[in-house]
Design an enzyme around this catalytic site. Structure first.
Site, PDB file in Angstrom:
ATOM      1  N   TRP A  22       0.813  -1.231   0.000  1.00  0.00           N
ATOM      2  CA  TRP A  22       0.000   0.000   0.000  1.00  0.00           C
ATOM      3  C   TRP A  22       0.839   1.271   0.000  1.00  0.00           C
ATOM      4  O   TRP A  22       0.292   2.372  -0.120  1.00  0.00           O
ATOM      5  CB  TRP A  22      -0.911   0.010   1.236  1.00  0.00           C
TER       6      TRP A  22
ATOM      7  N   GLU B 292      12.930  -5.646  -8.826  1.00  0.00           N
ATOM      8  CA  GLU B 292      12.031  -4.515  -9.096  1.00  0.00           C
ATOM      9  C   GLU B 292      12.814  -3.340  -9.685  1.00  0.00           C
ATOM     10  O   GLU B 292      13.351  -2.506  -8.950  1.00  0.00           O
ATOM     11  CB  GLU B 292      11.315  -4.092  -7.800  1.00  0.00           C
TER      12      GLU B 292
ATOM     13  N   HIS C 151      13.522  -1.411  -0.554  1.00  0.00           N
ATOM     14  CA  HIS C 151      12.729  -0.891  -1.675  1.00  0.00           C
ATOM     15  C   HIS C 151      13.431   0.351  -2.236  1.00  0.00           C
ATOM     16  O   HIS C 151      13.986   1.153  -1.478  1.00  0.00           O
ATOM     17  CB  HIS C 151      11.326  -0.537  -1.169  1.00  0.00           C
TER      18      HIS C 151
ATOM     19  N   SER D 260       4.444  -2.242 -11.440  1.00  0.00           N
ATOM     20  CA  SER D 260       3.262  -2.094 -12.303  1.00  0.00           C
ATOM     21  C   SER D 260       2.548  -3.415 -12.588  1.00  0.00           C
ATOM     22  O   SER D 260       2.020  -3.619 -13.689  1.00  0.00           O
ATOM     23  CB  SER D 260       3.628  -1.390 -13.608  1.00  0.00           C
TER      24      SER D 260
HETATM   25  P1  PGA Z   1       3.575  -0.479  -8.391  1.00  0.00           P
HETATM   26  O1  PGA Z   1       4.531  -0.553  -7.121  1.00  0.00           O
HETATM   27  O2  PGA Z   1       2.923  -1.812  -8.533  1.00  0.00           O
HETATM   28  O3  PGA Z   1       2.641   0.633  -8.057  1.00  0.00           O
HETATM   29  O4  PGA Z   1       4.457  -0.163  -9.563  1.00  0.00           O
HETATM   30  C1  PGA Z   1       5.269  -1.679  -6.801  1.00  0.00           C
HETATM   31  C2  PGA Z   1       6.184  -1.348  -5.663  1.00  0.00           C
HETATM   32  O5  PGA Z   1       6.965  -0.394  -5.795  1.00  0.00           O
HETATM   33  O6  PGA Z   1       6.136  -1.945  -4.600  1.00  0.00           O
END
Ligand code: PGA
Length: 238
Positions: A8, A148, A91, A192
């Protein structure tokens, strides 16, 4: 095991979180044994979930690199033991906006594993080898790694579907390389992910799961992603 992990980020008041729970909770059927559905709301919502939606498995979005003590503002792994089973660390938004370093991530992971909380270690194409090399092999084997790339993360949080996910071949190659070099519990993809592309990622045997951010804020989109993930896992059992 496949993972569906919602993030979130920095969103939702307590009443907005209540509204989300009111939509999702009555529509959920029991999850399959080999699908882990985890939600990472803000710290302020963890207790709300425990009281109103105890079946929802929870994670947090970062963790103090320190134990309990004189660290004003920090939420430590021992403080959330019993509330969460997972925690995202490293992250790119934490690294960029809060200046968390590789060493902070190493310390966060050690704190979490000490409390039997599974770390979800976010890495991207430029830092994964250096970051994961710093983590003890035994600790890494108890951790989930999330590939990511920052450019794939939705920039307008709250509006589902605005970002462009990384190409599936890039994700498969990165996850295959990571798994060849390091023995982790699972390796998932984030950036995304939404109901329109979740199946492409989950269907691939190398990809152990996905972590949608913005798309997890919309309760109906979250329910749809659970439904699709359940179908992928159920069909792989047959
Ligand atoms: P997103 O975010 O699915 O809105 O791109 C993923 C995340 O950064 O955890």
């Amino acid at each position: 095991m496949k993972y569906l992990i919602g993030n979130w980020k920095s969103n939702f008041t307590v009443s907005e979180a209540h509204q989300w729970i009111d939509v999702v909770k009555p529509k959920l059927s029991p999850s399959l044994d080999n699908l882990s559905v985890v939600l990472c709301p803000s710290y302020i919502h963890l207790l709300l979930f425990k009281l109103n939606f105890p079946n929802q498995v929870l994670g947090m979005q970062t963790c103090s690199p320190f134990p309990n003590g004189t660290y004003t503002g920090a939420v430590s792994a021992p403080m959330v033991k019993g509330l969460v089973d997972y925690a995202i660390v490293g992250h790119s938004e934490r690294r960029t906006y809060f200046k968390e370093s590789h060493q902070d991530v190493v310390n966060q992971v050690a704190e979490l594993v000490g409390e039997q909380i599974t770390p979800i270690i976010a890495v991207d194409k430029t830092n994964w080898f250096g970051q994961l090399s710093l983590i003890d092999n035994e600790v890494l084997s108890q951790s989930i790694v999330m590939y990511e790339p920052p450019e794939a993360i939705s920039k307008v949080v709250g509006s589902t579907g605005v970002g462009s996910a990384a190409p599936i071949t890039e994700v498969i190659n990165a996850i295959t390389e990571i798994k060849t070099e390091f023995k982790c519990k699972a390796c998932i993809y984030g950036g995304s992910v939404k109901s329109s592309n979740i199946v492409d990622f989950l269907e691939h045997p190398q990809i152990d799961g996905v972590l949608p951010g913005s798309a997890s804020l919309d309760p109906n989109e979250w329910l749809k992603m659970i439904e699709l993930a359940t179908a992928v896992v159920a069909s792989s059992q047959n």
